[in-house]
Motif scaffolding. Structure first.
Motif, PDB file in Angstrom:
ATOM      1  N   ILE A   1       0.851  -1.194   0.000  1.00 52.54           N
ATOM      2  CA  ILE A   1       0.000   0.000   0.000  1.00 52.54           C
ATOM      3  C   ILE A   1       0.888   1.245   0.000  1.00 52.54           C
ATOM      4  N   THR A   2       0.422   2.294  -0.632  1.00 51.84           N
ATOM      5  CA  THR A   2       1.103   3.585  -0.588  1.00 51.84           C
ATOM      6  C   THR A   2       0.495   4.415   0.544  1.00 51.84           C
ATOM      7  N   GLY A   3       1.387   5.001   1.380  1.00 50.36           N
ATOM      8  CA  GLY A   3       0.845   5.814   2.450  1.00 50.36           C
ATOM      9  C   GLY A   3       1.851   6.104   3.543  1.00 50.36           C
ATOM     10  N   LYS A   4       1.340   6.627   4.660  1.00 51.62           N
ATOM     11  CA  LYS A   4       2.156   7.019   5.805  1.00 51.62           C
ATOM     12  C   LYS A   4       2.360   5.829   6.736  1.00 51.62           C
ATOM     13  N   VAL A   5       3.609   5.589   7.147  1.00 53.71           N
ATOM     14  CA  VAL A   5       3.950   4.441   7.977  1.00 53.71           C
ATOM     15  C   VAL A   5       3.764   4.791   9.460  1.00 53.71           C
ATOM     16  N   MET A   6       3.202   3.834  10.210  1.00 50.61           N
ATOM     17  CA  MET A   6       3.011   3.991  11.655  1.00 50.61           C
ATOM     18  C   MET A   6       3.539   2.750  12.360  1.00 50.61           C
ATOM     19  N   PRO A   7       4.158   2.903  13.533  1.00 53.05           N
ATOM     20  CA  PRO A   7       4.562   1.702  14.292  1.00 53.05           C
ATOM     21  C   PRO A   7       3.326   0.958  14.777  1.00 53.05           C
ATOM     22  N   LEU A   8       3.448  -0.342  14.856  1.00 56.45           N
ATOM     23  CA  LEU A   8       2.293  -1.159  15.231  1.00 56.45           C
ATOM     24  C   LEU A   8       1.783  -0.807  16.627  1.00 56.45           C
ATOM     25  N   GLU A   9       2.705  -0.409  17.517  1.00 59.30           N
ATOM     26  CA  GLU A   9       2.325  -0.108  18.899  1.00 59.30           C
ATOM     27  C   GLU A   9       1.366   1.069  19.004  1.00 59.30           C
ATOM     28  N   SER A  10       1.349   1.938  17.977  1.00 63.32           N
ATOM     29  CA  SER A  10       0.492   3.127  18.020  1.00 63.32           C
ATOM     30  C   SER A  10      -0.902   2.878  17.457  1.00 63.32           C
ATOM     31  N   VAL A  11      -1.154   1.676  16.962  1.00 61.96           N
ATOM     32  CA  VAL A  11      -2.478   1.359  16.406  1.00 61.96           C
ATOM     33  C   VAL A  11      -3.491   1.292  17.546  1.00 61.96           C
ATOM     34  N   PRO A  12      -4.607   2.005  17.448  1.00 64.20           N
ATOM     35  CA  PRO A  12      -5.607   2.014  18.532  1.00 64.20           C
ATOM     36  C   PRO A  12      -6.463   0.748  18.562  1.00 64.20           C
ATOM     37  N   ASP A  13      -5.806  -0.378  18.568  1.00 62.01           N
ATOM     38  CA  ASP A  13      -6.475  -1.680  18.674  1.00 62.01           C
ATOM     39  C   ASP A  13      -5.490  -2.613  19.373  1.00 62.01           C
TER      40      ASP A  13
ATOM     41  N   ALA B   1      11.004  -3.574  10.959  1.00 63.61           N
ATOM     42  CA  ALA B   1      10.190  -2.658  10.170  1.00 63.61           C
ATOM     43  C   ALA B   1      11.052  -1.567   9.544  1.00 63.61           C
ATOM     44  N   THR B   2      10.575  -1.012   8.449  1.00 69.03           N
ATOM     45  CA  THR B   2      11.293   0.073   7.771  1.00 69.03           C
ATOM     46  C   THR B   2      11.347   1.311   8.656  1.00 69.03           C
ATOM     47  N   SER B   3      12.362   2.124   8.436  1.00 68.62           N
ATOM     48  CA  SER B   3      12.489   3.381   9.175  1.00 68.62           C
ATOM     49  C   SER B   3      11.892   4.557   8.400  1.00 68.62           C
ATOM     50  N   LYS B   4      11.388   4.275   7.195  1.00 68.07           N
ATOM     51  CA  LYS B   4      10.814   5.339   6.368  1.00 68.07           C
ATOM     52  C   LYS B   4       9.472   5.792   6.941  1.00 68.07           C
ATOM     53  N   LYS B   5       9.184   7.086   6.725  1.00 67.69           N
ATOM     54  CA  LYS B   5       7.921   7.643   7.196  1.00 67.69           C
ATOM     55  C   LYS B   5       6.788   7.419   6.191  1.00 67.69           C
ATOM     56  N   ARG B   6       7.146   7.317   4.916  1.00 67.54           N
ATOM     57  CA  ARG B   6       6.163   7.083   3.866  1.00 67.54           C
ATOM     58  C   ARG B   6       6.696   6.012   2.908  1.00 67.54           C
ATOM     59  N   VAL B   7       5.804   5.228   2.360  1.00 67.14           N
ATOM     60  CA  VAL B   7       6.215   4.171   1.425  1.00 67.14           C
ATOM     61  C   VAL B   7       5.303   4.173   0.212  1.00 67.14           C
ATOM     62  N   THR B   8       5.861   3.698  -0.882  1.00 68.08           N
ATOM     63  CA  THR B   8       5.105   3.557  -2.130  1.00 68.08           C
ATOM     64  C   THR B   8       4.959   2.078  -2.441  1.00 68.08           C
ATOM     65  N   ALA B   9       3.762   1.667  -2.794  1.00 70.25           N
ATOM     66  CA  ALA B   9       3.479   0.260  -3.057  1.00 70.25           C
ATOM     67  C   ALA B   9       4.421  -0.306  -4.103  1.00 70.25           C
ATOM     68  N   CYS B  10       5.027  -1.461  -3.787  1.00 74.61           N
ATOM     69  CA  CYS B  10       5.905  -2.230  -4.673  1.00 74.61           C
ATOM     70  C   CYS B  10       7.235  -1.538  -5.005  1.00 74.61           C
ATOM     71  N   ASP B  11       7.476  -0.360  -4.402  1.00 80.12           N
ATOM     72  CA  ASP B  11       8.746   0.325  -4.628  1.00 80.12           C
ATOM     73  C   ASP B  11       9.613   0.316  -3.371  1.00 80.12           C
ATOM     74  N   ASP B  12       8.992   0.552  -2.230  1.00 78.29           N
ATOM     75  CA  ASP B  12       9.736   0.675  -0.989  1.00 78.29           C
ATOM     76  C   ASP B  12       9.627  -0.588  -0.133  1.00 78.29           C
TER      77      ASP B  12
END
Length: 620
Positions: free
Chosen positions: A477-489, A602-613
C-alpha cells in the motif's frame, strides 16, 4: 496460528469431521477416535504451525498442542458440532488390538474428569501444608469444610466416572449416573461399614454389601454392561413406549447384575491390581523405581500410564497414599525440566533457546509434553539424559518408599501432597526430585547435542550471504507508515497476531508485495491473507472495525487459492466511504507467522510507495 484455522486444518487432514467418532483432550493433547486411520494425513498435521507432534497410540489419534490445547479443542468441538460421542458410524470404528482398546477406554474415561480430581488433590496437599506450618488446625471447622471439598471428588468418584464412561461407551448418561448412585446407596454403605449384614438375598442369590466409594473398576464395568443392555432394550421395545420402558428395563436388568457379579468382580480386580504393584515395590523397590522412573516418559508418550490409574485410586482408597504412578511421574517430570534447562543453558540457537525457556516452566509444573516433543526428544541426547535422571530419582523413591497423599499434577505444586506427619517422607521426596533434576541437567551439559549455528552469527567459514538469511517484503500500500504499537487496537498493538507495522493509506489500492498465493479472505472483504513463495504469511487488514461495513466500499480482484505475482492488484477500497462511516482507515500489515523468523524488522521510512519501498525485513 489462529486457533480456529488450526482446528480447521487438523480436521481437514483427519479426513473431515465425518471421520471423527469421538474427541476429547488432556492437558496437552487432542485425542480422537477415528473411523479410518488411512484417511488421516499425519505428516501434514505434524507440519502445522501450532502442532508439536501427532501419533497413533493406544487406539487413538493424538495431536500434541501444548498449553493452548483447551482453546484448540473448543474450536474443534465447534467445527464438529459435538464431541463425536454419538457419531452415527460408531459401529465402523477400527478396534485395534485388545491392549490398545483397554488403554483407549481408560484414557477416554479419566481424561475429561481430571480437572476435578487434580483440583481436589491439590487442595488436599495444601491442607497438609497448612497443618504442618500450623496455619490451620485439623480440629477447626474451617479445616473440616475444606476437607469436605477436597475429599468429595474422590469419595464420589464413581459418579464422575459414570458420567464420563457414558460418553465413552456411547450410552445414556443419566442412567449411568443412577447406576453409580445405586452402588453408593447409603444403606449399602452402612451395611458395608458394619458387620451385622454381609449380604442381601435377591431372587435367592446373595448380593455382597461392599463399599464402592472411591472405586474405579466396578462402575466402569457396570456402565459398559449398561451400554449393551440399553441398546438391546432400545431395539426390542416399540418406539412409542421407549421413553418409559427402555430406562426401566435397563436399570432393572443392569443394577442387579452389577451388584451381584460385575461390581464385586471389579472390586476384587482393583484389590489384586493394587496388591501386585505394592508387592513389586515391597520386593524390589529400588529396581522397580529405577525402571518406572526411567521409563515413565515412554510410558506417558504411549498412553500406557492410564493403565495404572485404577491401581493408584485403589491404593488411595485402601492406604491413603500412592507409591507408584504419581511419585514416579514426579521424578520423571522434574528430570525433563532439568534436561530442558540444560538445553537452555547450552544452546547457541536463538529459536531453540526461546523454545526451551517456554517449555521449561510448564515442565516444572508437571506439563512435560511440550518439552519432550519440542526440545529433548528433538535433540535426542537431552531425552536420554532425562531418562537417566528419572531412573536415579525413581530408584531413590523406590528405596525410601516415597508416598504421595493425593492425586494431582506431578510437578512442584504437588510437593505439599508428600507431607506426612511424623515421617521424613517430604524430605525423601525432595532428595529424589532434586537428584533427578540435577542428574538430567548435568548429563545434558556433558553429553551435549547437535546444535545449529545461530543464523545471526555465521561461522567464519560459512559462505552464507545476507540475502540468504533475510527476506525483504515490499509495501502493498502507498501511504504514511506507523509503528504497530500506536495502532488504537490492542490486538494489533500488543502483537497478538504477529509482528509488523501499519499504514495510513494515500489511495485505495492493495497490490501483491511478492509472488505467492492468496490463502484467506475475510467474508466482508476487509482483510486478506497471502503467503509468499518463501513461506511468509502476511495479513493486510484494511482499517479498524471495518468488519462492521459488511463489505461496503471494498472490491476484490482475487479469490482464495489464486496465484499472485509481485504488483498484482489484490483489492480496492473507497477511502471516503470508510471515513463517512466514522471508521479508521489505519491498516495493520502483519507477518502472522513471525515466530518462524528470528526477527521482523520494520522500515524506518515515514512514507512508502506500493511495490517500490521495502516495508519489513525478516531474518531467518
Amino acid at each position: 496460528m489462529n486457533k480456529q484455522k488450526l482446528a480447521e486444518k487438523i480436521i481437514k487432514e483427519m479426513g473431515g469431521k465425518e471421520n471423527i467418532l469421538q474427541s476429547w483432550h488432556c492437558i496437552t493433547r487432542l485425542r480422537f477416535n477415528v473411523i479410518s486411520n488411512d484417511k488421516v494425513n499425519i505428516d501434514k498435521i505434524r507440519a502445522l504451525d501450532g502442532v508439536l507432534g501427532a501419533q497413533f497410540k493406544s487406539g487413538q489419534f493424538q495431536v500434541i498442542i501444548g498449553n493452548q490445547v483447551a482453546e484448540v479443542f473448543a474450536a474443534v468441538s465447534q467445527l464438529t458440532g459435538s464431541d463425536g460421542s454419538n457419531h452415527p458410524s460408531s459401529s465402523k470404528r477400527q478396534k485395534g488390538n485388545v491392549i490398545e482398546r483397554i488403554f483407549d477406554v481408560i484414557s477416554g474415561i479419566f481424561t475429561p474428569i481430571l480437572p476435578a480430581i487434580v483440583g481436589a488433590g491439590l487442595l488436599k496437599g495444601l491442607l497438609a501444608l497448612f497443618i504442618a506450618l500450623q496455619l490451620l488446625s485439623n480440629q477447626s471447622s474451617t479445616y473440616e469444610i475444606l476437607h469436605f471439598i477436597s475429599d468429595a471428588p474422590f469419595h464420589f468418584l464413581p459418579f464422575l466416572i459414570a458420567f464420563s464412561a457414558a460418553k465413552k461407551f456411547n450410552t445414556d448418561a443419566s442412567l449411568s449416573v443412577a447406576l453409580a448412585g445405586i452402588l453408593m446407596y447409603p444403606k449399602i454403605m452402612e451395611y458395608a461399614a458394619g458387620t451385622e449384614v454381609d449380604s442381601l438375598s435377591f431372587l435367592g442369590l446373595p448380593i455382597p454389601m461392599n463399599s464402592y466409594a472411591s472405586s474405579v473398576i466396578p462402575i466402569i464395568l457396570g456402565v459398559w454392561l449398561l451400554s449393551y443392555i440399553h441398546k438391546g432394550a432400545d431395539k426390542i421395545v416399540p418406539r412409542s413406549l421407549r421413553i418409559i420402558f427402555v430406562p426401566l428395563l435397563t436399570l432393572v436388568v443392569t443394577a442387579p447384575l452389577t451388584l451381584l457379579f460385575i461390581a464385586p468382580l471389579g472390586s476384587y480386580a482393583g484389590i489384586y491390581l493394587d496388591a501386585f504393584f505394592s508387592g513389586l515395590f515391597d520386593v524390589a523397590g529400588p529396581f522397580a523405581g529405577l525402571l518406572m522412573g526411567g521409563l515413565m516418559p515412554l510410558i506417558v508418550i504411549t498412553g500406557m500410564h492410564y493403565a495404572f490409574f485404577p491401581g493408584s485410586f485403589a491404593s488411595f482408597d485402601k492406604y491413603g497414599y500412592d507409591i507408584m504412578l504419581l511419585p514416579m511421574n514426579f521424578v520423571a517430570n522434574l528430570a525433563q525440566a532439568g534436561a530442558t534447562l540444560g538445553v537452555l543453558i547450552k544452546t547457541k540457537n536463538k529459536k531453540m533457546k526461546q523454545l526451551s525457556f517456554s517449555t521449561f516452566i510448564p515442565a516444572m509444573f508437571g506439563i512435560t509434553e511440550p518439552a519432550i516433543y519440542g526440545v529433548t526428544m528433538k535433540l535426542k541426547k537431552p531425552f536420554y539424559a532425562s531418562l537417566v535422571g528419572g531412573a536415579v530419582g525413581g530408584a531413590i523413591f523406590g528405596t525410601l518408599v516415597v508416598k504421595t497423599t493425593a492425586f494431582t499434577v506431578p510437578g512442584i505444586m504437588s510437593i505439599p501432597t508428600y507431607i506426612m506427619s511424623g515421617t521424613n517422607n517430604l524430605l525423601y521426596a525432595l532428595i529424589g526430585v532434586t537428584a533427578s533434576f540435577t542428574v538430567s541437567l548435568i548429563m545434558t551439559l556433558l553429553l551435549g547435542f547437535k546444535d545449529e549455528e545461530n543464523p545471526l552469527q555465521p561461522a567464519a567459514h560459512d559462505t552464507t550471504t545476507e540475502k540468504d538469511i533475510t527476506i525483504d517484503i515490499l509495501s502493498p500500500i502507498t501511504g504514511k507508515v506507523m509503528p504497530l504499537e500506536s495502532v488504537p487496537d490492542a490486538t494489533f498493538a500488543e502483537g497478538l497476531v504477529g509482528k509488523g507495522l501499519a499504514i495510513e493509506p494515500k489511495d485505495g489500492v492493495v497490490v501483491a508485495p511478492f509472488s505467492g498465493k492468496v490463502t484467506t479472505i475475510a467474508p466482508t472483504s476487509h482483510a486478506i491473507g497471502i503467503t509468499s513463495d518463501d513461506g511468509v504469511e502476511l495479513l493486510i487488514h484494511i482499517g479498524l472495525e471495518t468488519v462492521n461495513l459488511n463489505g461496503e466500499g471494498f472490491t476484490l480482484n482475487v479469490q482464495v487459492d489464486d496465484d499472485i505475482k509481485l504488483g498484482d492488484k489484490l483489492l480496492t477500497f473507497d477511502i471516503e466511504t470508510i471515513k463517512k462511516q466514522d471508521v479508521s482507515i489505519i491498516t495493520p500489515i502483519i507477518v502472522t507467522n513471525s515466530a518462524h523468523f528470528l526477527d521482523v524488522i520494520a522500515t524506518s521510512k515515514k512514507r512508502v510507495t506500493a511495490c517500490d519501498d521495502k516495508l519489513v525485513m525478516l531474518i531467518k
